[in-house]
Design an enzyme around this catalytic site. Structure first.
Site, PDB file in Angstrom:
ATOM      1  N   TYR A   1       0.842  -1.204   0.000  1.00  0.00           N
ATOM      2  CA  TYR A   1       0.000   0.000   0.000  1.00  0.00           C
ATOM      3  C   TYR A   1       0.879   1.256   0.000  1.00  0.00           C
ATOM      4  O   TYR A   1       1.580   1.546   0.975  1.00  0.00           O
ATOM      5  CB  TYR A   1      -0.937   0.023   1.214  1.00  0.00           C
ATOM      6  CG  TYR A   1      -2.001  -1.067   1.213  1.00  0.00           C
ATOM      7  CD1 TYR A   1      -2.262  -1.833   0.068  1.00  0.00           C
ATOM      8  CD2 TYR A   1      -2.759  -1.337   2.341  1.00  0.00           C
ATOM      9  CE1 TYR A   1      -3.236  -2.835   0.066  1.00  0.00           C
ATOM     10  CE2 TYR A   1      -3.738  -2.330   2.353  1.00  0.00           C
ATOM     11  CZ  TYR A   1      -3.962  -3.071   1.211  1.00  0.00           C
ATOM     12  OH  TYR A   1      -4.931  -4.050   1.222  1.00  0.00           O
TER      13      TYR A   1
ATOM     14  N   SER B   1     -13.252  -3.812   1.107  1.00  0.00           N
ATOM     15  CA  SER B   1     -14.162  -3.051   0.225  1.00  0.00           C
ATOM     16  C   SER B   1     -15.620  -3.225   0.658  1.00  0.00           C
ATOM     17  O   SER B   1     -16.510  -3.446  -0.180  1.00  0.00           O
ATOM     18  CB  SER B   1     -13.985  -3.456  -1.245  1.00  0.00           C
ATOM     19  OG  SER B   1     -12.652  -3.332  -1.658  1.00  0.00           O
ATOM     20  N   PRO B   2     -15.917  -3.082   1.951  1.00  0.00           N
ATOM     21  CA  PRO B   2     -17.288  -3.320   2.422  1.00  0.00           C
ATOM     22  C   PRO B   2     -18.264  -2.233   1.970  1.00  0.00           C
ATOM     23  O   PRO B   2     -19.468  -2.435   2.029  1.00  0.00           O
ATOM     24  CB  PRO B   2     -17.144  -3.317   3.956  1.00  0.00           C
ATOM     25  CG  PRO B   2     -15.966  -2.439   4.209  1.00  0.00           C
ATOM     26  CD  PRO B   2     -15.017  -2.691   3.067  1.00  0.00           C
TER      27      PRO B   2
ATOM     28  N   ALA C   1     -17.989  -1.167  -1.131  1.00  0.00           N
ATOM     29  CA  ALA C   1     -17.784  -1.255  -2.587  1.00  0.00           C
ATOM     30  C   ALA C   1     -17.008  -0.020  -3.062  1.00  0.00           C
ATOM     31  O   ALA C   1     -17.362   0.616  -4.057  1.00  0.00           O
ATOM     32  CB  ALA C   1     -19.095  -1.437  -3.331  1.00  0.00           C
TER      33      ALA C   1
HETATM   34  N1  LIG Z   1      -6.804  -7.944   0.770  1.00  0.00           N
HETATM   35  C1  LIG Z   1      -7.006  -7.299  -0.350  1.00  0.00           C
HETATM   36  O1  LIG Z   1      -6.751  -7.780  -1.454  1.00  0.00           O
HETATM   37  C2  LIG Z   1      -7.620  -5.930  -0.247  1.00  0.00           C
HETATM   38  C3  LIG Z   1      -8.107  -5.280  -1.402  1.00  0.00           C
HETATM   39  C4  LIG Z   1      -8.696  -4.022  -1.235  1.00  0.00           C
HETATM   40  C5  LIG Z   1      -8.759  -3.426   0.021  1.00  0.00           C
HETATM   41  N2  LIG Z   1      -8.247  -4.069   1.098  1.00  0.00           N
HETATM   42  C6  LIG Z   1      -8.313  -3.466   2.460  1.00  0.00           C
HETATM   43  O2  LIG Z   1      -9.646  -3.114   2.754  1.00  0.00           O
HETATM   44  C7  LIG Z   1      -9.745  -1.745   3.100  1.00  0.00           C
HETATM   45  C8  LIG Z   1     -11.084  -1.183   2.658  1.00  0.00           C
HETATM   46  O3  LIG Z   1     -11.395  -1.499   1.305  1.00  0.00           O
HETATM   47  P1  LIG Z   1     -11.386  -0.402   0.148  1.00  0.00           P
HETATM   48  O4  LIG Z   1     -10.577   0.736   0.564  1.00  0.00           O
HETATM   49  O5  LIG Z   1     -11.054  -1.121  -1.114  1.00  0.00           O
HETATM   50  O6  LIG Z   1     -12.940   0.007   0.005  1.00  0.00           O
HETATM   51  P2  LIG Z   1     -14.063   0.609   0.962  1.00  0.00           P
HETATM   52  O7  LIG Z   1     -13.672   0.561   2.360  1.00  0.00           O
HETATM   53  O8  LIG Z   1     -15.310  -0.066   0.521  1.00  0.00           O
HETATM   54  O9  LIG Z   1     -14.154   2.125   0.438  1.00  0.00           O
HETATM   55  C9  LIG Z   1     -13.278   3.098   0.915  1.00  0.00           C
HETATM   56  C10 LIG Z   1     -13.506   4.424   0.174  1.00  0.00           C
HETATM   57  O10 LIG Z   1     -14.877   4.801   0.207  1.00  0.00           O
HETATM   58  C11 LIG Z   1     -14.994   6.205   0.459  1.00  0.00           C
HETATM   59  N3  LIG Z   1     -15.596   6.325   1.797  1.00  0.00           N
HETATM   60  C12 LIG Z   1     -15.302   5.622   2.930  1.00  0.00           C
HETATM   61  N4  LIG Z   1     -16.103   5.958   3.943  1.00  0.00           N
HETATM   62  C13 LIG Z   1     -16.938   6.893   3.463  1.00  0.00           C
HETATM   63  C14 LIG Z   1     -18.002   7.619   4.023  1.00  0.00           C
HETATM   64  N5  LIG Z   1     -18.378   7.433   5.286  1.00  0.00           N
HETATM   65  N6  LIG Z   1     -18.650   8.525   3.243  1.00  0.00           N
HETATM   66  C15 LIG Z   1     -18.301   8.716   1.960  1.00  0.00           C
HETATM   67  N7  LIG Z   1     -17.297   8.044   1.353  1.00  0.00           N
HETATM   68  C16 LIG Z   1     -16.611   7.144   2.102  1.00  0.00           C
HETATM   69  C17 LIG Z   1     -13.591   6.771   0.414  1.00  0.00           C
HETATM   70  O11 LIG Z   1     -13.210   7.095  -0.926  1.00  0.00           O
HETATM   71  P3  LIG Z   1     -13.653   8.440  -1.700  1.00  0.00           P
HETATM   72  O12 LIG Z   1     -13.834   9.514  -0.679  1.00  0.00           O
HETATM   73  O13 LIG Z   1     -12.572   8.692  -2.674  1.00  0.00           O
HETATM   74  O14 LIG Z   1     -14.946   8.059  -2.401  1.00  0.00           O
HETATM   75  C18 LIG Z   1     -12.751   5.581   0.836  1.00  0.00           C
HETATM   76  O15 LIG Z   1     -11.454   5.669   0.372  1.00  0.00           O
HETATM   77  C19 LIG Z   1      -8.509  -1.098   2.436  1.00  0.00           C
HETATM   78  O16 LIG Z   1      -8.118   0.096   3.052  1.00  0.00           O
HETATM   79  C20 LIG Z   1      -7.490  -2.204   2.621  1.00  0.00           C
HETATM   80  O17 LIG Z   1      -6.954  -2.151   3.943  1.00  0.00           O
HETATM   81  C21 LIG Z   1      -7.700  -5.310   0.984  1.00  0.00           C
END
Ligand SMILES: NC(=O)c1ccc[n+]([C@@H]2O[C@H](COP(=O)([O-])OP(=O)(O)OC[C@H]3O[C@@H](n4cnc5c(N)ncnc54)[C@H](OP(=O)(O)O)[C@@H]3O)[C@@H](O)[C@H]2O)c1
Length: 313
Positions: free
Chosen positions: A67, A212-213, A215
């Site tokens: 990351y 990505s909970p 999405a």
């Molecule tokens: N193991 C793996 O292969 C893998 C892959 C992906 C992720 N991950 C891990 O999972 C974590 C979370 O997944 P993710 O980052 O892919 O997706 P996510 O948690 O579904 O979405 C995060 C994004 O959504 C927006 N957001 C979050 N909370 C919000 C809110 N309350 N209101 C409005 N917008 C909001 C922000 O982006 P914007 O403001 O730009 O819209 C934020 O960067 C990552 O940080 C990482 O640690 C692991």
């Protein structure tokens, strides 16, 4: 919305470690190419997000060596040192094709420890089950890292049901539990339910960590037909049907209104909790972290979970 006292703690597999029922993904905390760190938001914003998480009792952080090519680990480590309170830190080993033997895990974990400034990583995960190395090779490496005191618990990520069983068996032979499997899981990606992975993990006492909970933001309701998600992220997720998404967000909003006005993001995260997984939403700002923290301390009813299941079947 949420107060620290209300955050339930749950076991991390059969490790004896306890984590809050909602974690925090910190890929955003240093990644420029995918998330725009340093352009759209920066050090002050992520530090404020960290402070909110700690104040809310959300002290389980998920990072990875890849990351921001190490920046996420460095930022998290600096915040933790500065804060001084204990936290539970998860990181990940990336099985690059040139990493062919299990001891490469020890070198990678050592480098992560240095970037984090920690003596031990609480949960160390194999990021992807990529070939050519076998599941067993990497479990041997994880067991060695536990043996050397570099990590407390061994986990995997993106492993399917059969790979999870193999990882569990390989660690059990060495007297170790498989703590967790971190997979993509949300209302817009229910593969872990369909594939039987949730069942397998329940049977083996392996915690499912849901990445990505939200999405990647789609479930917050801020991306619509008129304001679509742009850039790398939208390409990666494929083109969502915004008319379907808008209907789902309306339902999230309607359900949230019956729970003291919870937002679509909070309802979407609570749905993951109701499925028995630990969501780790990423937050770029204090405001996002605060909103996500409001996903705990209450529960959707079984009828509401059923309505969301049907809407996303
Ligand atoms: N193991 C793996 O292969 C893998 C892959 C992906 C992720 N991950 C891990 O999972 C974590 C979370 O997944 P993710 O980052 O892919 O997706 P996510 O948690 O579904 O979405 C995060 C994004 O959504 C927006 N957001 C979050 N909370 C919000 C809110 N309350 N209101 C409005 N917008 C909001 C922000 O982006 P914007 O403001 O730009 O819209 C934020 O960067 C990552 O940080 C990482 O640690 C692991």
């Amino acid at each position: 919305m949420a107060d620290a006292g209300k955050v339930r703690r749950v076991p991390l597999g059969a490790t004896g470690i306890e984590i809050p029922e909602l974690g925090v993904g910190v890929w955003q905390w240093g990644d420029a190419s995918f998330w725009g760190y340093g352009r759209e938001y920066g050090a002050a914003e992520i530090r404020a997000a960290f402070d909110v998480c700690m104040a809310r009792g959300l002290d389980f952080f998920d990072t990875a060596e890849v990351y921001g090519t190490g920046a996420s680990e460095r930022n998290l480590g600096a915040f933790l040192r500065d804060d001084g309170r204990p936290a539970i830190v998860a990181s990940k080993f990336f099985p690059y094709p040139w990493r062919v033997r299990s001891p490469s895990i020890l070198a990678a974990a050592r480098a992560s420890l240095q970037r984090l400034g920690l003596e031990k990583i609480d949960l160390y995960q194999i990021h992807w089950p990529y070939p050519p190395r076998s599941v067993e090779t990497w479990m041997e490496g994880l067991a060695a890292a536990v043996g050397q005191g570099m990590i407390r618990a061994a986990g995997v990520s993106n492993y399917g049901p059969a790979q999870t069983r193999r990882a569990h068996t390989a660690l059990a032979r060495r007297g170790l539990p498989l703590a967790s499997n971190q997979v993509r899981f949300s209302l817009l990606d229910r593969k872990p339910e369909r594939s039987g992975l949730l069942e397998v993990c329940r049977e083996l006492k392996v915690t499912v960590i849901a990445y990505s909970p939200l999405a990647q933001g789609l479930l917050t309701g801020k991306y619509t037909r008129l304001h679509p998600m742009r850039g790398l992220r939208s390409a990666r997720l494929g083109a969502p049907s915004y008319s379907q998404l808008d209907r789902l967000v309306d339902l999230l909003r309607e359900i949230g209104s019956g729970h003291e006005g919870r937002t679509p993001a909070q309802v979407a995260l609570n749905w993951v909790l109701c499925k028995g997984a630990v969501p780790i939403p990423g937050a770029k700002t204090a405001q996002q972290a605060e909103e996500n923290a409001g996903a705990v301390g209450w529960r959707l009813t079984p009828d509401e979970v059923g309505a969301l299941d049907r809407a996303t079947a």
